[in-house]
Design a protein around this motif. Structure first.
Motif, PDB file in Angstrom:
ATOM      1  N   SER A 105      32.659  52.579  42.807  1.00 50.30           N
ATOM      2  CA  SER A 105      33.584  51.597  42.554  1.00 50.30           C
ATOM      3  C   SER A 105      33.438  51.033  41.168  1.00 50.30           C
ATOM      4  CB  SER A 105      33.388  50.583  43.677  1.00 50.30           C
ATOM      5  OG  SER A 105      34.764  49.795  43.472  1.00 50.30           O
ATOM      6  N   GLU A 106      34.594  51.011  40.118  1.00 54.84           N
ATOM      7  CA  GLU A 106      34.521  50.939  38.979  1.00 54.84           C
ATOM      8  C   GLU A 106      35.858  50.036  38.519  1.00 54.84           C
ATOM      9  OE1 GLU A 106      33.975  53.273  34.512  1.00 54.84           O
ATOM     10  OE2 GLU A 106      34.019  54.168  36.584  1.00 54.84           O
ATOM     11  N   TYR A 107      35.549  49.205  37.731  1.00 57.84           N
ATOM     12  CA  TYR A 107      36.919  48.188  37.242  1.00 57.84           C
ATOM     13  C   TYR A 107      36.595  47.972  36.035  1.00 57.84           C
ATOM     14  CZ  TYR A 107      40.296  44.586  38.088  1.00 57.84           C
ATOM     15  OH  TYR A 107      41.417  43.888  37.879  1.00 57.84           O
ATOM     16  N   TRP A 108      37.969  48.518  35.012  1.00 53.41           N
ATOM     17  CA  TRP A 108      37.829  48.074  33.624  1.00 53.41           C
ATOM     18  C   TRP A 108      39.007  47.037  33.365  1.00 53.41           C
ATOM     19  CZ3 TRP A 108      35.183  50.299  29.388  1.00 53.41           C
ATOM     20  CH2 TRP A 108      34.596  51.525  29.627  1.00 53.41           C
ATOM     21  N   VAL A 109      38.827  46.125  32.492  1.00 54.79           N
ATOM     22  CA  VAL A 109      39.791  45.232  32.309  1.00 54.79           C
ATOM     23  C   VAL A 109      39.673  44.809  30.779  1.00 54.79           C
ATOM     24  CG1 VAL A 109      40.433  42.759  32.541  1.00 54.79           C
ATOM     25  CG2 VAL A 109      39.607  43.924  34.394  1.00 54.79           C
ATOM     26  N   ASN A 110      40.661  44.980  29.931  1.00 53.80           N
ATOM     27  CA  ASN A 110      40.747  44.961  28.701  1.00 53.80           C
ATOM     28  C   ASN A 110      41.675  43.610  28.472  1.00 53.80           C
ATOM     29  OD1 ASN A 110      40.217  45.033  25.956  1.00 53.80           O
ATOM     30  ND2 ASN A 110      41.739  46.838  25.789  1.00 53.80           N
ATOM     31  N   ALA A 111      41.264  42.427  27.860  1.00 55.17           N
ATOM     32  CA  ALA A 111      42.327  41.265  28.086  1.00 55.17           C
ATOM     33  C   ALA A 111      42.256  40.855  26.356  1.00 55.17           C
ATOM     34  CB  ALA A 111      41.855  40.314  28.890  1.00 55.17           C
TER      35      ALA A 111
END
Length: 657
Positions: free
Chosen positions: A184-190
């Motif tokens: 399970s993988e999550y990328w966030v670019n904010a």
């Protein structure tokens, strides 16, 4: 620039934005439609053979893009699942929600089912006609689909994208589910002009946990950004276990909370609240603070509720009783009132906040130091004092500061609750008194225990049948539960309860005392029979002394437990059974009496059995003296309950003289 040229420029700009911000999507560990043969051939998940399905990969990204209508977030989700058993077919159905008012939209829904047929991969694609939308109300739209032709052994996958105008909200990501998850993988670019605070929870370690400085293209310009990258590997299935609040409290997940807005050229705004800020905000709401204040309607009520003696508890119960009769609870649990006080009193119907804020207002007018106390119910999750989040609360009760400087809690939704008791759903560690400048945290410690006691006489007949007579006594939370059954549906429902709770008893008759809601004990006097209550083999008679009157099963089946045990209330469970056996028999063997306690002495168990003539006295006592046990205490707790189960399977052996 003419309209056509401007349109081409906008399309080109959007394409550039997507090509730049889409860099994250290229880091996906899986490619849609590229299914390894080993995944299709797999028959079982070796680590957990009970798994009905396994999430092979759960991958999501969130980035930002600028449109003419403003800044938006772009959330993309791709999930792949191996179906192992028919009981896992539900995982081929997926549903997500978008918010209305053109604030969010979904696109790019794609799905497929893969299976081996004659050694070749059969692909069944998700048809658009199989995607269903339903506007549950003006605020939300449901998007639901079921992937086609699912069988045991199939692999299913889907992907979609949600575009949202809520640019300060980043979706929470769950790394763990009720089936195992391999990756399970999550990328966030904010962009850095948004400052987020991260809250992680759960017991699974991150194999990746990074925050790197990056950049993001918005409206043709590059902005500094923070790239969050998190991943969990081989997360086991997380399932409900006995004596928990909600499993969501312990599921591995990450939440993003907006903390500040810091524009490159402009005025910064701090979104971080203090508890004092939250208190002030709630007191300013018409649906909360206004309803906690006395008004004309309350002042009209108060003359009927004036104190006539010095018994404070009796008077508080009188006020509580008035509110419970004046307004019926509609079953909705809320922290906010549903209507004006006038309309609630006229309709005589309201949600939990309508009742309990009315109770606060009346108590204030009666000159009690009363304030609302907000809390999170057990199924809503625990509250963290370090996270000042209004949404973590979902309920309100009344608090009265007593002369000993302790807060006494009252709840008007349950007619069985007296002053000092709140419904079981509210027993969730702590709540917060909401008062201007003087708000404080309060432990929600129940004044009542859950007490169940039985005192019965059993006469065993020579043919192995038995007659049982005696009293089943309930106090505290146990009495509240029994009175609720009795007052709602009467003796018939109580008879059904006895059949379900004691299935081996044939109830001949029973009598109830203590029906009044504020009496100390609720008692059922029972006259019953048990067929083949004992086993007779040759010259011996084998008796289990509990006769099915005691729940002997250990509720803690799992060898290990990662999260705490939360009983909610203290417990006293006592049974005294006097066994009279037939003449002509003598005791050949008795189980040994035992005592067991946990190291902190907060759980105490006694099993005592004595014989005298043709009588055997049996006592079984369990005391749970605290409500909350940490995971580190689980093995000691489980050991005591193991002993209870084992001891109550022991048999008395009688032999003919």
């Amino acid at each position: 620039m003419n309209y056509f040229s401007a349109l081409k420029f906008k399309v080109l700009l959007i394409a550039l934005i997507f090509s730049f911000n889409g860099l994250m999507a290229q880091k996906s560990p899986i490619k849609f439609g590229d299914i390894p043969t080993s995944d299709l051939e797999a028959k079982v998940y070796a680590i957990d053979s009970s798994a009905s399905a396994v999430i092979l990969c759960d991958y999501a990204t969130l980035t930002y893009a600028y449109y003419s209508s403003g800044l938006k977030t772009m959330f993309t989700h791709h999930r792949r699942i191996k179906i192992l058993k028919k009981s896992g077919y539900d995982w081929a159905t997926f549903e997500t929600m978008t918010r209305g008012g053109n604030q969010e939209s979904i696109s790019g829904i794609k799905g497929a089912t893969y299976r081996l047929v004659g050694g070749k991969v059969q692909v069944d694609k998700l048809e658009k006609s199989a995607i269903f939308e339903n506007k549950s109300d003006k605020n939300f739209t449901s998007h639901k689909f079921t992937l086609p032709n699912v069988q045991e052994g199939s692999v299913v996958e889907f992907t979609y994208q949600i575009q949202s105008n809520y640019d300060t909200e980043i979706p929470t990501w769950r790394f763990q589910h009720s089936i195992p998850t391999l990756w399970s993988e999550y990328w966030v670019n904010a962009p850095n002009f948004y400052v987020f605070r991260l809250h992680t929870q759960g017991y699974e370690p991150f194999v990746i946990s990074k925050q790197d400085q990056s950049s993001i293209m918005l409206e043709g310009s590059s902005y500094a950004s923070t790239e969050y990258h998190l991943a969990v590997k081989d997360a086991p299935a997380i399932k409900e276990e006995p004596y928990t609040t909600t499993i969501e409290d312990f599921t591995a997940k990450i939440q993003f909370e907006i903390a500040a807005y810091v524009p490159p050229n402009g005025i910064s705004k701090n979104f971080s609240l203090t508890w004092e800020n939250l208190d002030a905000a709630l007191l300013g709401y018409d649906s909360f603070g206004k309803l906690a204040k006395p008004d004309g309607a309350v002042r009209d009520i108060v003359p009927f509720l004036k104190r006539t003696d010095s018994d404070t508890l009796a008077h508080l119960n009188k006020v509580l009783d008035y509110v419970q009769k004046a307004v019926l609870w509609n079953g909705d649990a809320s922290m906010y009132g549903s209507n004006t006080r006038k309309k609630v009193l006229e309709s005589k119907l309201g949600n939990s906040a309508d009742l309990n804020l009315l109770l606060v207002a009346i108590l204030k007018e009666l000159k009690y130091e009363a304030q609302p106390l907000i809390l999170s119910t057990r199924n809503h999750g625990m509250v963290n004092e370090t996270q000042v989040l209004e949404k973590r609360f979902n309920y309100v009760v009344a608090g009265v500061l007593m002369p000993n400087q302790q807060w006494l809690l009252l709840d008007a939704t349950d007619p069985m609750c007296k002053a000092g008791s709140v419904p079981f759903r509210c027993l969730n560690q702590q709540g917060r008194i909401v008062a201007s400048g003087t708000g404080e945290w309060v432990e929600i410690t129940p004044k009542e225990k859950y007490t169940a006691a039985q005192s019965v006489s059993v006469t065993v007949k020579a043919n192995g049948d038995a007659e049982i007579k005696g009293d089943l006594l309930f106090q505290g939370y146990a009495a509240m539960a029994m009175r609720k059954v009795y007052q709602k549906e009467g003796e018939k429902a109580l008879g059904e309860y006895l059949k379900k709770e004691y299935p081996n008893l044939q109830i001949k008759s029973f009598k109830v005392t203590g029906q009044s809601k504020y009496e100390d004990a609720f008692t059922i006097s029972v006259d019953a029979e048990v067929s083949e209550a004992v086993n007779i083999l040759g010259e011996r008679m084998y008796i289990k002394p509990s006769f099915g009157l005691i729940d002997t099963e250990n509720p803690f089946h799992n060898k290990d437990r990662k999260f705490p045990v939360n009983f909610g209330y203290l417990q006293d469970d006592l049974s005294t059974i006097m066994i009279n056996f037939p003449e002509g028999y003598v005791v050949e063997e008795l189980p040994k009496s035992v005592k067991a306690v946990t190291p902190d002495k907060m759980v105490n168990y006694t099993y005592q059995i004595l014989a005298n003539g043709n009588q055997i006295a049996f006592m079984n006592k369990l005391f749970v003296k605290k409500t909350y046990f940490y995971a580190e205490e689980y093995h000691d707790l489980r050991q005591v309950f193991d002993l209870i189960e084992q001891r109550n399977l022991q048999q008395i052996v009688l032999k003919k003289k």
